[in-house]
Design an enzyme around this catalytic site. Structure first.
Site, mmCIF file in Angstrom:
data_model
loop_
_atom_site.group_PDB
_atom_site.id
_atom_site.type_symbol
_atom_site.label_atom_id
_atom_site.label_comp_id
_atom_site.label_asym_id
_atom_site.label_seq_id
_atom_site.Cartn_x
_atom_site.Cartn_y
_atom_site.Cartn_z
ATOM 1 N N ASP A 106 0.834 -1.213 0.000
ATOM 2 C CA ASP A 106 0.000 0.000 0.000
ATOM 3 C C ASP A 106 0.861 1.253 0.000
ATOM 4 O O ASP A 106 0.592 2.219 -0.739
ATOM 5 C CB ASP A 106 -0.908 0.003 1.233
ATOM 6 C CG ASP A 106 -2.032 -1.020 1.132
ATOM 7 O OD1 ASP A 106 -2.216 -1.587 0.041
ATOM 8 O OD2 ASP A 106 -2.715 -1.248 2.145
ATOM 9 N N HIS A 221 -5.034 -9.789 8.215
ATOM 10 C CA HIS A 221 -4.899 -10.767 7.134
ATOM 11 C C HIS A 221 -4.595 -12.151 7.700
ATOM 12 O O HIS A 221 -4.273 -13.072 6.956
ATOM 13 C CB HIS A 221 -3.781 -10.354 6.172
ATOM 14 C CG HIS A 221 -3.903 -8.953 5.671
ATOM 15 N ND1 HIS A 221 -3.166 -7.920 6.189
ATOM 16 C CD2 HIS A 221 -4.712 -8.422 4.729
ATOM 17 C CE1 HIS A 221 -3.497 -6.797 5.575
ATOM 18 N NE2 HIS A 221 -4.432 -7.071 4.690
#
Length: 591
Positions: A106, A221
């Site tokens: 990101d 995650h």
């Protein structure tokens, strides 16, 4: 897009969601939103819904860029979103702030898009949120992960942008809030990505002692956290979460200090990681807030719900933000600012007083106890010969007959139900007998008699049949209470019985023909209302019982689950019980 057709728009050719106010189509008649407020963009991998598209709205995000499952969005899509939401400075654009969670992909992709947009003449800046307290500060250069506290950054920055602040001011607020939040997650199992060939069973195994395991500090995650341990109680989980967050602290003047201190005002966000029930989440919230307030803090804003999930991960996270010298009242006002973002759950703010208002209970309304003389004055007269003598004898005989019928009722209910009808009816019958013996069941007036019968049934029977009979007796009592004229007659008793039957039907949902006690109640009451004798009512009730034996289906009660070949030939035990009482009543009154 389907759920919010007027609120959201997709950017063509990209997995980007924008607020509908950006659908200007370059029209000269419609001002671009970026001329009056700084645009805010965020995003990341999919699978964390409602993050981040759910936070697109007034005083929050201008848009969200969506990557693949747990994968960063592409530079191409991020840049396209910036272009759609941000005018060049030369055209009056106020600029754009990118709010990015601290993951390498990101940071790189959003960072590249940021630089490309700047090269095009757009004012763009980026803030990186790293609120996870599970990663040691000195462990590598990657730093803490960005997790659910990011949503508070969205809200504070969005509120500031909505007030018309410039890009540097909005950036400063986003950075201040980001550096003031501490978050930690816990889970009973981790997440398996949909479509994966294997199930992620990292947390499905027992320890050497055979105890189920949980993990403290895992990421959104499913990344490994601080440690695994045997399953803890809700209070102990809350203690571990807050201890970790508090000890991780925050950085002030190059020093690490506790995240919060006694006396601090706090914003607390309790986040469902995907597979946790609302009940469990509420229990955890109670434990967390109780511990914080016992430590002398004041949790004035408690947000609870699904803010940033990980598919079906059975876990939760908490984010704590104290009101400090850096997080001013103005910053809190940006968080409190109204928004139409679909996923934002506004807090019910506790501001005044030392005690949370909801801790103060509303006093129960307890009716004033009437005296015996007051009650007697309100009762209708009884115009039934020897009511007290007949009622006492009849009730005793009916209760005894019902108690003696336990084996028969149990036999029938074992075939068509769950086998407890006989015992349940016997409990109620014995309670009536005991109250008659102790003179606590009044037989001075039918209004009192049926009210006391309802109390006896309520105290002894239980189950659906107990509730239904209590409903009937109470309805009979209140119907007789409202009798007008000279007083209560046998005709009034019949009408009241009919009202009781109708109440059972209304509240219970069954009707005559449903294969329940109503199949003997309704025919008996119809005979009585028509002016028939109790003997005729008993005959009608027995016919109703016989009819249930011929029914191959049941529309209510446990019999509803039983097949036709089992039901046929066996009468409904509830209907049999009613028939026994009415038959015994008819004999007692004749005597």
């Amino acid at each position: 897009l389907i759920q919010y057709p007027n609120h959201l728009r997709k950017l063509k050719n990209h997995h980007v969601i924008l607020h509908s106010s950006f659908a200007t189509n370059n029209s000269a008649d419609v001002a671009h939103p970026n001329k009056t407020r700084v645009s805010l963009l965020s995003g990341g991998g999919s699978g964390h819904e409602p993050s981040h598209a759910g936070y697109v709205g007034k005083n929050m995000l201008s848009g969200a860029i969506l990557g693949g499952i747990f994968a960063s969005p592409s530079v191409h899509s991020i840049l396209a979103a910036i272009r759609a939401a941000t005018l060049p400075t030369s055209e009056g654009g106020m600029g754009c702030l990118l709010i990015v969670k601290n993951y390498t992909g990101d940071r790189l992709n959003f960072g590249m898009a940021c630089e490309l947009a700047i090269a095009e003449g757009r004012a763009v800046k980026m803030v990186v949120v790293a609120d996870d307290c599970a990663i040691e500060r000195k462990k590598g250069i990657t730093g803490a992960r960005g997790v659910a506290g990011t949503v508070l950054v969205h809200k504070a920055a969005g509120g500031a942008a909505g007030r018309g602040m410039d890009l540097d001011q909005v950036l400063k607020i986003a950075e201040t809030v980001s550096m003031s939040i501490g978050s930690l997650g816990v889970a009973l199992n981790t997440v398996t990505i949909p479509g994966a060939d294997t199930v992620n069973d990292r947390l499905s195994k027992m320890n050497e002692s055979g105890e189920p395991m949980m993990e403290i500090g895992l990421g959104i995650h499913g990344e490994a956290g601080l440690r695994q341990c045997p399953l803890l109680s809700c209070n102990d989980i809350a203690k571990e979460m807050l201890k970790t967050i508090q000890s991780y602290g925050r950085e002030v003047d190059s020093k690490i200090i506790p995240l919060y201190n006694p006396g601090d005002e706090l914003v607390v966000l309790v986040n469902n990681l995907g597979g946790t029930s609302n009940f469990e989440l509420s229990l955890l919230t109670r434990s967390l807030v109780t511990l914080l307030e016992e430590a002398g803090c004041k949790a004035t804003r408690v947000l609870v719900g699904s803010f940033m999930t990980a598919f079906d991960m059975q876990g939760a996270s908490v984010s704590v933000m104290p009101l400090t010298r850096d997080v001013s009242k103005d910053v809190l006002s940006y968080i409190d600012e109204g928004t139409d973002a679909p996923a934002w759950l506004a807090a019910d703010v506790w501001i005044d007083g030392d005690c949370r208002p909801s801790a103060s209970e509303i006093e129960e309304v307890i009716p004033a106890k009437a005296t015996s003389s007051d009650e007697a004055a309100k009762l209708p007269l009884v115009i039934i010969k020897d009511y007290t003598t007949v009622a006492r004898a009849a009730l005793a005989q009916c209760a005894q007959a019902l108690s003696d019928a336990e084996p028969t009722l149990t036999k029938y209910d074992t075939i068509v139900g769950d086998g407890d009808c006989g015992i349940t009816m016997q409990r109620g019958a014995k309670e009536v007998l005991a109250r008659l013996e102790s003179n606590s069941l009044r037989v001075d007036n039918p209004v009192n008699t049926f009210s006391d019968l309802a109390d006896a049934v309520s105290a002894s029977m239980g189950g659906s049949s107990g509730v239904l009979l209590e409903l009937m007796f109470r309805k009979v009592s209140t119907s007789l209470q409202s009798v007008s004229g000279e007083g209560i007659t046998s005709k009034d008793m019949a009408s009241a019985f009919r009202s009781g039957c109708e109440a059972v039907s209304f509240y219970g949902g069954a009707q005559e023909g449903s294969r329940t006690m109503l199949d003997s109640m309704f025919p008996a009451s119809a005979a009585m209302v028509a002016g028939g004798t109790l003997q005729e009512a008993a005959i009608a009730a027995q016919k109703g019982v016989d009819a249930t034996a011929a029914m191959g289906t049941a529309e209510a009660g446990r019999s509803n689950y039983v097949s036709a070949d089992v039901l046929t030939g066996t009468p409904d035990p509830g209907a049999v019980a009613v028939s026994i009482v009415i038959e015994t009543l008819a004999k007692a009154v004749v005597q």
